[in-house]
Design a protein around this motif. Structure first.
Motif, short mmCIF file in Angstrom:
data_model
loop_
_atom_site.label_atom_id
_atom_site.label_comp_id
_atom_site.label_asym_id
_atom_site.label_seq_id
_atom_site.Cartn_x
_atom_site.Cartn_y
_atom_site.Cartn_z
N HIS A 1 0.89 -1.16 0.00
CA HIS A 1 0.00 0.00 0.00
C HIS A 1 0.92 1.21 0.00
CE1 HIS A 1 -4.11 -1.59 1.13
NE2 HIS A 1 -3.35 -2.67 1.01
N MET A 2 0.74 2.11 -0.96
CA MET A 2 1.60 3.28 -1.06
C MET A 2 0.75 4.54 -0.98
SD MET A 2 4.25 1.95 -4.03
CE MET A 2 5.69 2.92 -3.60
N ARG A 3 1.37 5.59 -0.45
CA ARG A 3 0.62 6.82 -0.19
C ARG A 3 1.44 8.03 -0.62
NH1 ARG A 3 -3.40 7.74 3.96
NH2 ARG A 3 -3.12 5.71 4.89
N LEU A 4 0.74 9.07 -1.06
CA LEU A 4 1.40 10.32 -1.45
C LEU A 4 0.58 11.49 -0.92
CD1 LEU A 4 3.48 11.87 -3.36
CD2 LEU A 4 1.67 11.80 -5.05
N ASP A 5 1.27 12.44 -0.28
CA ASP A 5 0.62 13.66 0.19
C ASP A 5 0.37 14.57 -1.02
OD1 ASP A 5 0.70 15.29 3.13
OD2 ASP A 5 0.53 16.45 1.27
N LEU A 6 -0.84 15.10 -1.12
CA LEU A 6 -1.16 15.93 -2.29
C LEU A 6 -1.13 17.42 -1.97
CD1 LEU A 6 -4.11 13.94 -3.97
CD2 LEU A 6 -1.75 14.15 -4.76
N ALA A 7 -0.33 17.81 -0.97
CA ALA A 7 -0.30 19.23 -0.58
C ALA A 7 0.26 20.11 -1.69
CB ALA A 7 0.53 19.39 0.69
N SER A 8 1.31 19.64 -2.38
CA SER A 8 1.91 20.47 -3.43
C SER A 8 1.16 20.28 -4.74
CB SER A 8 3.36 20.08 -3.67
OG SER A 8 4.00 19.88 -2.45
N PRO A 9 1.09 21.37 -5.55
CA PRO A 9 0.38 21.24 -6.83
C PRO A 9 1.06 20.21 -7.74
CG PRO A 9 0.97 23.54 -6.37
CD PRO A 9 1.63 22.69 -5.32
N VAL A 10 0.25 19.44 -8.44
CA VAL A 10 0.78 18.41 -9.34
C VAL A 10 0.93 19.00 -10.73
CG1 VAL A 10 0.18 16.24 -10.49
CG2 VAL A 10 -0.28 16.53 -8.05
N ALA A 11 2.11 18.81 -11.34
CA ALA A 11 2.33 19.30 -12.71
C ALA A 11 2.25 18.12 -13.67
CB ALA A 11 3.70 19.96 -12.78
N VAL A 12 1.33 18.21 -14.61
CA VAL A 12 1.18 17.14 -15.60
C VAL A 12 2.04 17.50 -16.82
CG1 VAL A 12 -0.44 15.83 -17.02
CG2 VAL A 12 -1.18 16.76 -14.81
N PRO A 13 2.93 16.59 -17.24
CA PRO A 13 3.81 16.93 -18.37
C PRO A 13 3.02 17.02 -19.68
CG PRO A 13 4.08 14.62 -17.74
CD PRO A 13 3.14 15.22 -16.74
N PRO A 14 3.51 17.82 -20.62
CA PRO A 14 2.82 17.88 -21.93
C PRO A 14 2.96 16.54 -22.65
CG PRO A 14 4.86 19.17 -21.97
CD PRO A 14 4.70 18.68 -20.56
N LEU A 15 1.98 16.21 -23.46
CA LEU A 15 2.02 14.95 -24.22
C LEU A 15 2.72 15.18 -25.55
CD1 LEU A 15 -1.64 13.73 -23.54
CD2 LEU A 15 0.49 12.92 -22.46
N PRO A 16 3.32 14.13 -26.12
CA PRO A 16 3.95 14.30 -27.43
C PRO A 16 2.89 14.62 -28.49
CG PRO A 16 4.33 12.07 -26.53
CD PRO A 16 3.42 12.77 -25.58
N PRO A 17 3.32 15.20 -29.62
CA PRO A 17 2.37 15.52 -30.70
C PRO A 17 1.57 14.28 -31.10
CG PRO A 17 4.55 16.38 -31.21
CD PRO A 17 4.70 15.56 -29.95
N GLY A 18 0.27 14.47 -31.33
CA GLY A 18 -0.60 13.36 -31.76
C GLY A 18 -1.28 12.65 -30.61
N PHE A 19 -0.88 12.95 -29.37
CA PHE A 19 -1.50 12.30 -28.20
C PHE A 19 -2.35 13.31 -27.45
CE2 PHE A 19 1.88 9.54 -29.39
CZ PHE A 19 1.44 8.26 -29.07
N HIS A 20 -3.44 12.83 -26.86
CA HIS A 20 -4.32 13.75 -26.12
C HIS A 20 -5.06 13.00 -25.01
CE1 HIS A 20 -6.82 11.97 -29.31
NE2 HIS A 20 -7.83 12.10 -28.47
N TRP A 21 -5.61 13.78 -24.08
CA TRP A 21 -6.38 13.22 -22.96
C TRP A 21 -7.84 13.10 -23.33
CZ3 TRP A 21 -3.50 11.13 -19.50
CH2 TRP A 21 -2.26 11.67 -19.17
N LEU A 22 -8.46 12.01 -22.87
CA LEU A 22 -9.91 11.87 -22.97
C LEU A 22 -10.46 11.77 -21.55
CD1 LEU A 22 -10.26 9.27 -25.89
CD2 LEU A 22 -10.94 11.68 -25.92
#
Ligand SMILES: CC(C)(COP(=O)(O)OP(=O)(O)OC[C@H]1O[C@@H](n2cnc3c(N)ncnc32)[C@H](O)[C@@H]1OP(=O)(O)O)[C@@H](O)C(=O)NCCC(=O)NCCS
Length: 185
Positions: A10-31
């Motif tokens: 079981h692993m845990r992470l404190d979410l106090a600091s803002p999370v930075a999502v890296p940009p995706l390579p060209p042609g990829f996108h989020w749904l």
């Protein structure tokens, strides 16, 4: 029937600091989550987990019908968190997925999965970070997940992003005895 034991962290992470999502390579996108994508999540799970040790532990992960049941079960959970549930798609379709559950301010990451031919490009990390950002957006203060200890690449990925183990559990699986094969059981 012999029993096999799997150690799970079981692993845990404190979410106090803002999370930075890296940009995706060209042609990829989020749904973002939409009801119509439930089978796309299931298809990624099936392809990503088919050769994974977790498919022995959770037989649903090893077949199409099981993955469809699992994706629906997660969606139908009272704690389902659409904001932490994402598909990552490329020019030829979905290549990765993650689902999230949220309970009492704690985000539960479910099933980070990347198709085998797209691994090692940062997509696993991107999916996890996108899910964590979704948890933060709805006020979660902590994220948690469970991972098979022998799943080295997943454990390394989670550690790299700051997750730390705080508890180990052992899950058992009954393994069919070879001597019973062909006896019609
Ligand atoms: C675990 C899993 C999601 C990781 O996905 P991934 O896309 O390969 O993850 P990443 O690319 O972000 O990181 C994997 C490795 O690639 C490396 N990497 C990341 N970006 C990279 C880049 N741009 N170029 C080269 N290597 C890169 C990372 O350093 C990392 O190395 P590590 O193995 O030493 O940690 C994937 O292996 C998977 O789907 N496994 C089967 C399902 C599963 O077990 N899921 C976890 C259940 S808890």
């Amino acid at each position: 029937m012999p029993t096999e034991y799997f150690k799970r962290h079981h692993m845990r992470l404190d979410l106090a600091s803002p999370v930075a999502v890296p940009p995706l390579p060209p042609g990829f996108h989020w749904l973002a989550w939409h009801e119509s994508l439930v089978d796309a999540h299931a298809d990624v799970l099936r392809q990503a987990f088919q050769d994974a040790a977790d498919a022995r532990l959770f037989p649903n992960l090893g077949c199409e019908s099981g993955c469809r049941m699992l994706a629906r079960a997660i969606r139908d959970c009272a704690t389902f968190c659409p904001q932490a549930t994402w598909l990552l798609a490329g020019p030829a379709g979905a290549v990765g997925c993650v689902q999230g559950l949220l309970e009492a301010g704690e985000g539960g990451v479910q099933n980070v999965a990347v198709l085998p031919e797209h691994r090692g490009r940062g997509f696993g990390a991107a999916l996890l970070l996108q899910s964590l950002a979704g948890f933060q957006a709805v006020g979660a203060t902590v994220a948690e997940l469970e991972v098979t200890a022998a799943n080295g690449s997943a454990v390394a990925l989670y550690r790299r992003l700051g997750f730390r183990p705080y508890k180990a559990v052992y899950r058992s699986v009954d393994v069919p005895d070879r001597s019973m094969v062909g006896h019609g059981i």
